[in-house]
Design a protein around this motif. Structure first.
Motif, mmCIF file in Angstrom:
data_model
loop_
_atom_site.group_PDB
_atom_site.id
_atom_site.type_symbol
_atom_site.label_atom_id
_atom_site.label_comp_id
_atom_site.label_asym_id
_atom_site.label_seq_id
_atom_site.Cartn_x
_atom_site.Cartn_y
_atom_site.Cartn_z
ATOM 1 N N GLU A 98 37.094 43.070 31.102
ATOM 2 C CA GLU A 98 37.896 42.079 31.831
ATOM 3 C C GLU A 98 37.924 40.732 31.095
ATOM 4 O O GLU A 98 38.962 40.112 30.953
ATOM 5 C CB GLU A 98 37.301 41.859 33.228
ATOM 6 C CG GLU A 98 37.598 42.967 34.233
ATOM 7 C CD GLU A 98 39.017 42.921 34.776
ATOM 8 O OE1 GLU A 98 39.457 41.840 35.188
ATOM 9 O OE2 GLU A 98 39.686 43.976 34.763
ATOM 10 N N ALA A 99 36.741 40.302 30.675
ATOM 11 C CA ALA A 99 36.648 38.974 30.066
ATOM 12 C C ALA A 99 37.565 38.873 28.859
ATOM 13 O O ALA A 99 38.196 37.841 28.627
ATOM 14 C CB ALA A 99 35.211 38.694 29.655
ATOM 15 N N GLU A 100 37.670 39.948 28.105
ATOM 16 C CA GLU A 100 38.495 39.913 26.903
ATOM 17 C C GLU A 100 39.982 39.941 27.268
ATOM 18 O O GLU A 100 40.818 39.426 26.523
ATOM 19 C CB GLU A 100 38.132 41.098 26.006
ATOM 20 C CG GLU A 100 38.465 40.833 24.553
ATOM 21 C CD GLU A 100 37.990 41.941 23.637
ATOM 22 O OE1 GLU A 100 36.935 42.549 23.922
ATOM 23 O OE2 GLU A 100 38.684 42.213 22.650
ATOM 24 N N ARG A 101 40.294 40.561 28.419
ATOM 25 C CA ARG A 101 41.714 40.647 28.819
ATOM 26 C C ARG A 101 42.314 39.272 29.085
ATOM 27 O O ARG A 101 43.510 39.069 28.922
ATOM 28 C CB ARG A 101 41.856 41.517 30.063
ATOM 29 C CG ARG A 101 41.512 42.956 29.775
ATOM 30 C CD ARG A 101 41.473 43.798 31.032
ATOM 31 N NE ARG A 101 40.894 45.087 30.685
ATOM 32 C CZ ARG A 101 41.251 46.245 31.230
ATOM 33 N NH1 ARG A 101 42.162 46.271 32.181
ATOM 34 N NH2 ARG A 101 40.693 47.361 30.845
ATOM 35 N N MET A 102 41.459 38.354 29.569
ATOM 36 C CA MET A 102 41.942 36.990 29.786
ATOM 37 C C MET A 102 42.428 36.385 28.478
ATOM 38 O O MET A 102 43.335 35.572 28.448
ATOM 39 C CB MET A 102 40.824 36.109 30.340
ATOM 40 C CG MET A 102 40.629 36.244 31.826
ATOM 41 S SD MET A 102 39.121 35.392 32.362
ATOM 42 C CE MET A 102 39.487 33.696 31.948
ATOM 43 N N TRP A 103 41.771 36.784 27.411
ATOM 44 C CA TRP A 103 42.073 36.170 26.108
ATOM 45 C C TRP A 103 43.098 36.958 25.320
ATOM 46 O O TRP A 103 43.913 36.388 24.608
ATOM 47 C CB TRP A 103 40.786 36.056 25.280
ATOM 48 C CG TRP A 103 39.833 35.063 25.841
ATOM 49 C CD1 TRP A 103 39.038 35.208 26.938
ATOM 50 C CD2 TRP A 103 39.597 33.732 25.371
ATOM 51 N NE1 TRP A 103 38.321 34.069 27.163
ATOM 52 C CE2 TRP A 103 38.632 33.142 26.205
ATOM 53 C CE3 TRP A 103 40.098 32.987 24.291
ATOM 54 C CZ2 TRP A 103 38.167 31.837 26.023
ATOM 55 C CZ3 TRP A 103 39.625 31.699 24.094
ATOM 56 C CH2 TRP A 103 38.669 31.132 24.963
ATOM 57 N N LYS A 104 43.045 38.285 25.431
ATOM 58 C CA LYS A 104 43.898 39.100 24.567
ATOM 59 C C LYS A 104 45.038 39.781 25.315
ATOM 60 O O LYS A 104 45.873 40.432 24.707
ATOM 61 C CB LYS A 104 43.051 40.182 23.870
ATOM 62 C CG LYS A 104 41.987 39.648 22.935
ATOM 63 C CD LYS A 104 42.549 38.934 21.721
ATOM 64 C CE LYS A 104 43.207 39.866 20.732
ATOM 65 N NZ LYS A 104 43.757 39.137 19.564
ATOM 66 N N GLY A 105 45.032 39.673 26.636
ATOM 67 C CA GLY A 105 46.093 40.312 27.409
ATOM 68 C C GLY A 105 45.696 41.681 27.905
ATOM 69 O O GLY A 105 44.715 42.273 27.434
ATOM 70 N N GLU A 106 46.453 42.189 28.871
ATOM 71 C CA GLU A 106 46.175 43.511 29.436
ATOM 72 C C GLU A 106 46.520 44.585 28.413
ATOM 73 O O GLU A 106 47.606 44.571 27.841
ATOM 74 C CB GLU A 106 47.031 43.731 30.689
ATOM 75 C CG GLU A 106 46.651 42.867 31.882
ATOM 76 C CD GLU A 106 45.426 43.398 32.618
ATOM 77 O OE1 GLU A 106 44.925 44.471 32.228
ATOM 78 O OE2 GLU A 106 44.983 42.730 33.569
#
Lengths: 505, 505
Positions: free
Chosen positions: A94-102
């Protein structure tokens, strides 16, 4: 005149329509195995040195060939028994999705890629256990860390996959041909733009940037290799990629520019070279040299053109010998080489001016499977050895000798265009050249016993031409060939094209 | 209108005038050592996977800092006792010179680089033996293979060099400032070109290509980082680099485009973000959000602008808190957040919309020494943890925790802009933002106890704005600051600039 006034229809990123499942089945058939799995790991995201700067991602070519996936951190399994292909997707927290997108959903991946099932990386072990493969076929360069946790090492075969993969990649499928045709067309257009835009006072780097922009805005956001934009004497340096010289009229008003560059789209690239005068008009010497190279490509002895002889069944070595013969004739005709033609050929003196192969396969890699370097295989003196070692050096860098044993023996084996006939659906370059390379000429004319064959005074006169290469990417068809390259290449056509932007004084 | 009609004066590759010797002396002074040597190994040429395709060369930043060399395969030694700097050059065999060109001579290298002596790699051992250093200071990331053959391992120190190097790199010398000023100016120009050229019907990838072309033709052939060209909701994804969406008016006629990109020249880069409407005219909602972000950057409470408070002595944490306070006030004012300001601040609810730091140092790396990520350090709930982990994730990828021990403790230590005042000659970004990020909003509004603070209906109305970030690269001067970024950023200025190419219907 603005670089995009002669606009090529904008293409944008194409939807993938590569039938990668077909690639898997083809590789399986070539391997002649009925059971076992292919396991590949795709390229990872790479950060530059000790920083958080990401390097522009480019998928590993074999992985792209079997999956069509151009995203990092994927893995792939193809089961020979069931013919089911599994794409193993990374889990993005989840944390990475904020930065890299879904990331794509399973449904989106199934729609996007020509695979049967999506599995997340945590389930790789369970998948492999369920399949329980008799063998796991990997490339000798595959990172087997994930798979080796699940499968005993003695089940992992690192030798059988590569030859089949390379054989499969050598003969292109229709969708691959279409991709390479498209990227060759748009790259040809970029070459045309450079012909129009080149002027004294510009820097090679600006022309490189213009080439890349022309490719990118037409949908090819990658270059197939580092572009070579070489003015004057630098054109004789085969892998010149500094591209930082100013085009200075005072240095040489007859200066030629050699541009060897090709775009890449969906990991498929092309390879094109054009050479032309910065002024828009060839000098007498430049025209002479240029037409020799054109003749090497087009109009050989007894009116048999190399290009006209491109068809299934033709031996590439035959073509190479033909080209060297034409070069020899012509260098004797204009007087740079002096003596008996057969004697000069036997001594291999043409190699003072032309020291690379006539061509190579093109595809997912610019020097695609089937031969990245085509060395001359007979040696008469030190320079032969030097040329041979050079070829070997580059081949070794390319990793083509992995797990094959003796290197010398493998130069030939690794470049099998030398010992097999052309076949339909090969895509190859045809790239004769003629260079006044300081290192080469110094070496050759330095042998006292060879000096009588060179007219040194005349050589000096031609030296400022620098170098000429003409390179087309062509498709071998059932009955002949299709030249995918559509940029002009005769002296007249080039001068006519350049006339509008290069008025004569 | 052609992209280069508003031409920036062509610069071409600049001659290096970086006094790298000064950098060495500064690092020595910061280390407080009188004897020993620095040993660094520069970046090597890298080939892509199992091919002979060269990756575009980029020197390792610390190596460039001490040498100014942007060519592969060099090494470097600086002797603290004698202050003599030695550049160790690779030996290029004859065979390779035919392909890659003649390397610089010793004289050319001495003229080109600010070093005292040139030594060829075969002589490294003899050089080290002659110096007989008491200690060899290397970075923890330096490949010590060559040096460890000559020096016993216990003489090699991997800890002292890095902090001094980072401290030295944080405060820029005049020539570094001049390079970054130049690249920031030309990158600002590229942003202006994109504002003019953006239109519905184009693809993000084409705009990225245009940005790169504008930089390259003005002499910046590298990008400081992968450009972010994010339309609509993708602007809320902080590290969106897919850049492959079509700008479709039907999707959202009020669509904003966020472009976060900066060129790089002589290894020095910049970092700029601009956000603007594809149509050329901000919608009411977009204007509201945009002006909040501008206020975060420019006009804080009690008329104290963040930019106006940039000067030596200012604590960066203070600036960050100020920005968050402005954001909180504004989100309450427009009604997206509901409740008591101090309570909301204490709960940290602004982080639903703004979850990155206010800025970072810029130089040889885009997230330069002195803080690649500035995390919020107090945690009230799971999302804090999530944000923290995200920051950590990126920090770890950046390698900033090497040999420093406990990670949690080091988030603060590795980003010391948080605990030291600004100083003259720092170059930093100021980059507030406001995002409607699906992952973040889902997480925050998912906590039942927090829902009363959000006006969900109003939130929905603003959601289509996507995200806004305004980022300038600024130099801290003795008395204040110089904004090196010269692209327009008020609503009026942007709309005025875009009017010519975006006539209103």
């Amino acid at each position: 005149m603005p670089p995009h006034a002669t606009s090529f229809p904008s293409l944008g990123p194409a939807k993938l329509s590569i039938k990668t499942k077909q690639h898997c089945l083809n590789v399986k058939q070539l391997m002649g195995q009925e059971t076992g799995i292919i396991y590949l790991r795709g390229a990872l995201n790479i950060l530059r040195d000790d920083t958080d700067v990401e390097i522009k991602f480019r998928q590993e070519s074999n992985f792209f060939y079997l999956t069509g996936v151009n995203e990092p951190d994927f893995q792939f399994v193809f089961d020979f028994a069931s013919h089911v292909s599994y794409l193993i997707a990374p889990y993005i927290p989840e944390a990475e999705r904020m930065w890299k997108g879904e990331p794509d959903t399973v449904e989106e991946m199934l729609q996007k890629y020509n695979v049967d099932q999506i599995v997340y990386e945590d389930d790789l072990a369970r998948l492999i256990e369920a399949i329980n493969p008799s063998s796991v076929f990997v490339l000798d360069t595959t990172d087997t860390t994930p798979i080796s946790k699940v499968v005993p090492m003695d089940k992992i075969d690192i030798c059988m996959l590569k030859p089949a993969m390379y054989e499969s990649r050598l003969l292109k499928f229709p969708w691959e041909i279409q991709l390479i045709r498209k990227v060759t067309h748009l790259s040809s257009h970029a070459h045309i733009t450079l012909m129009r835009e080149v002027q004294f006072g510009k820097n090679e780097s600006e022309l490189q940037a213009l080439f890349e922009w022309e490719c990118a805005r037409n949908g090819a956001n990658y270059q197939s290799y580092l572009p070579i934009v070489a003015s004057g004497k630098h054109a004789a340096t085969l892998h010149y990629t500094h591209n930082n010289k100013w085009l200075n009229r005072k240095d040489n008003p007859d200066m030629l520019l050699l541009v060897d560059a090709g775009g890449e789209k969906n990991c498929y690239g092309t390879d094109i070279t054009r050479t032309y005068p910065v002024s828009g008009k060839f000098s007498a010497e430049a025209k002479t040299i240029y037409n020799i190279v054109l003749k090497m490509q087009q109009v050989c002895e007894a009116s048999k053109a190399v290009l006209d002889r491109l068809r299934p069944g033709t031996m590439w070595t035959e073509m190479q010998n033909l080209v060297i013969r034409v070069l020899c004739q012509e260098l004797i005709r204009i007087g740079i080489l002096v003596g008996d033609q057969e004697e000069i050929l036997k001594l291999g003196l043409t190699r003072a001016f032309y020291f690379h192969g006539l061509g190579h396969s093109v595809g997912l890699d610019v020097h695609d499977v089937g031969g990245s370097v085509v060395p001359h295989l007979c040696y008469v003196n030190d320079l032969d050895r030097l040329i041979y070692v050079t070829s070997l050096y580059y081949s070794r860098k390319a990793g083509v000798f992995n797990c094959l044993g003796d290197e010398e023996d493998n130069v030939a084996r690794s470049h099998f265009l030398l010992d097999r006939p052309l076949e339909a659906n090969m895509i190859i370059t045809v790239e004769p050249g003629l260079y006044f390379n300081d290192v080469s000429l110094k070496a050759w004319t330095g042998f006292p016993e060879l000096q009588k064959y060179f007219n040194l005074e005349l050589l000096q006169k031609y030296r400022k031409v620098g170098g000429v290469r003409i390179e087309d990417t062509v498709l071998i068809t059932e009955n002949g060939y299709e030249n995918l390259t559509i940029a002009p290449k005769t002296v007249d056509d080039i001068e006519a094209l350049m006339a509008a932007t290069h008025p004569r004084n």
